[in-house]
Enzyme design. Structure first.
Site, short mmCIF file in Angstrom:
data_model
loop_
_atom_site.label_atom_id
_atom_site.label_comp_id
_atom_site.label_asym_id
_atom_site.label_seq_id
_atom_site.Cartn_x
_atom_site.Cartn_y
_atom_site.Cartn_z
N ASN A 1 3.00 -0.09 -29.80
CA ASN A 1 4.29 -0.78 -29.70
C ASN A 1 4.68 -0.84 -28.23
OD1 ASN A 1 6.88 -1.72 -29.83
ND2 ASN A 1 7.77 0.16 -30.67
N TRP A 2 4.53 -2.02 -27.65
CA TRP A 2 4.81 -2.14 -26.20
C TRP A 2 6.31 -2.21 -25.92
CZ3 TRP A 2 0.78 -6.30 -24.16
CH2 TRP A 2 -0.52 -5.76 -24.26
N LYS A 3 7.11 -2.33 -26.93
CA LYS A 3 8.57 -2.46 -26.75
C LYS A 3 8.84 -3.62 -25.76
CE LYS A 3 8.87 2.46 -27.49
NZ LYS A 3 9.77 3.54 -27.79
N HIS B 1 12.36 -0.29 -36.85
CA HIS B 1 12.05 0.67 -35.77
C HIS B 1 13.35 1.38 -35.38
CE1 HIS B 1 11.09 2.24 -31.80
NE2 HIS B 1 9.83 2.25 -32.21
N GLU C 1 14.70 2.03 -32.68
CA GLU C 1 15.52 1.37 -31.67
C GLU C 1 16.28 0.19 -32.28
OE1 GLU C 1 12.32 1.01 -28.85
OE2 GLU C 1 12.32 3.20 -28.76
N GLU D 1 8.58 8.04 -38.04
CA GLU D 1 8.87 8.28 -36.62
C GLU D 1 10.18 9.04 -36.49
OE1 GLU D 1 6.75 5.27 -33.93
OE2 GLU D 1 8.62 4.34 -34.57
N GLY E 1 9.79 8.61 -27.47
CA GLY E 1 10.02 8.44 -26.04
C GLY E 1 10.59 9.67 -25.36
N SER F 1 5.97 10.11 -29.38
CA SER F 1 5.33 10.79 -28.24
C SER F 1 3.88 11.17 -28.50
CB SER F 1 6.16 12.01 -27.81
OG SER F 1 7.43 11.59 -27.37
N GLY G 1 4.11 4.31 -28.55
CA GLY G 1 4.90 3.51 -27.62
C GLY G 1 4.40 3.70 -26.19
N GLY G 2 5.06 4.62 -25.46
CA GLY G 2 4.79 4.80 -24.04
C GLY G 2 3.32 4.92 -23.67
C1 PEP Z 1 7.52 3.91 -30.74
O1 PEP Z 1 8.06 3.14 -29.96
O2 PEP Z 1 7.32 3.56 -31.91
C2 PEP Z 1 7.13 5.23 -30.24
C3 PEP Z 1 6.61 6.09 -31.08
O3 PEP Z 1 7.32 5.48 -28.91
P1 PEP Z 1 6.72 6.73 -28.06
O4 PEP Z 1 5.26 6.85 -28.42
O5 PEP Z 1 6.95 6.36 -26.65
O6 PEP Z 1 7.46 7.94 -28.50
#
Ligand code: PEP
Length: 256
Positions: free
Chosen positions: A16-18, A103, A105, A175, A181, A220, A241-242
């Site tokens: 997930n590049w957000k 998600h 966010e 999640e 994040g 994470s 994500g990150g």
């Molecule tokens: C996500 O955006 O779904 C996510 C899990 O982010 P991160 O890996 O950065 O925690």
């Protein structure tokens, strides 16, 4: 295009590049990633770039149909006066096969409700997209011992408008909000406990149709912890994500 992700049970690695990486960066990313990750039949790779970078990612994948792509959000209406929004048919027409729904966010920054996630899942399925329904508790909910209650509520609500047969083709991502994040990851045992509860609820809701739905863990995940999370009982893949923003790092995760 309808994709059935449930046939052989191999781990799913979803990025997930957000709101990161426009088309130029996406092209560079794909050039590097594809040289570091050769097609493997024993895993599924899925990338959710920003919608405006989807074409660049898909162009890079002309010869690599093993890698799937999706969008990070849709509106539940098929078309109309919804400035700035993307509908499921538009996303499908642009080549997406998957869509993230609910998600954290979207839920906690943009106020998306359980009812809206249900409408989005239904719109996705109607357009032939596979929804990845994201569920997860906030830190205060975990501390109050409400993790399972919250996750089960989000799950039931998000799937409410689908038939059992349609539910069989969705993906679920667990999640925990406090792990997204933040650098804090659920322990494999904690993740496993929630995944087992999600599986039980999926079978409760959809019977046999809930038996093989892949349940991914997100929060994470990185190259150091991915193996232990994937080894945890009930974890069928990861949503990252990150750590998915760096092509070399993402290739290391996907090869793990
Ligand atoms: C996500 O955006 O779904 C996510 C899990 O982010 P991160 O890996 O950065 O925690």
């Amino acid at each position: 295009m309808t994709v059935s992700p449930n046939a052989p049970r191999s781990p799913i690695f979803a990025a997930n590049w957000k709101m990161n990486s426009g088309p130029s960066e996406a092209r560079t990313f794909m050039r590097v990633f594809l040289t570091r990750y050769a097609r493997r039949p024993d895993r599924t790779v899925l990338i959710f770039p920003p919608a405006l970078s989807l074409a660049a990612v898909r162009d890079a994948l002309r010869e690599r149909t093993d890698i799937l792509t999706g969008v990070q959000n849709i509106h539940w209406e098929a078309k109309g006066a919804f400035t700035g929004e993307i509908s499921a048919p538009i996303a499908a027409d642009a080549g997406a096969t998957h869509v993230l729904v609910g998600h954290s966010e979207r839920r906690h920054v943009f106020g998306e409700t359980d009812e809206q996630t249900a409408k989005k899942c239904a719109a996705a399925v109607a357009a032939g997209l596979v929804p990845m329904l994201c569920v997860g508790e906030k830190l205060e909910e975990r501390e109050r011992g409400e993790t399972e209650t919250v996750v089960v509520r989000q799950l039931r609500a998000g799937l409410a408008a689908l038939s059992n047969a349609q539910i069989a083709d969705v993906l679920i991502a667990y999640e925990p909000v406090w792990a997204i994040g933040t650098g804090r990851t659920a322990t494999p045992a904690d993740a496993s406990a929630v995944h087992v509860a999600i599986r039980a609820e999926l079978q409760n809701v959809a019977g046999e149709h809930g038996r093989a739905i892949p349940i991914l863990y997100g929060g994470s995940v990185n190259a150091q912890n991915v193996r232990s999370l994937l080894d945890a009982k009930g974890v069928d893949g990861v949503l990252v994500g990150g750590a998915s923003l760096d092509a070399e790092g993402w290739a290391t995760i996907v090869r793990s």
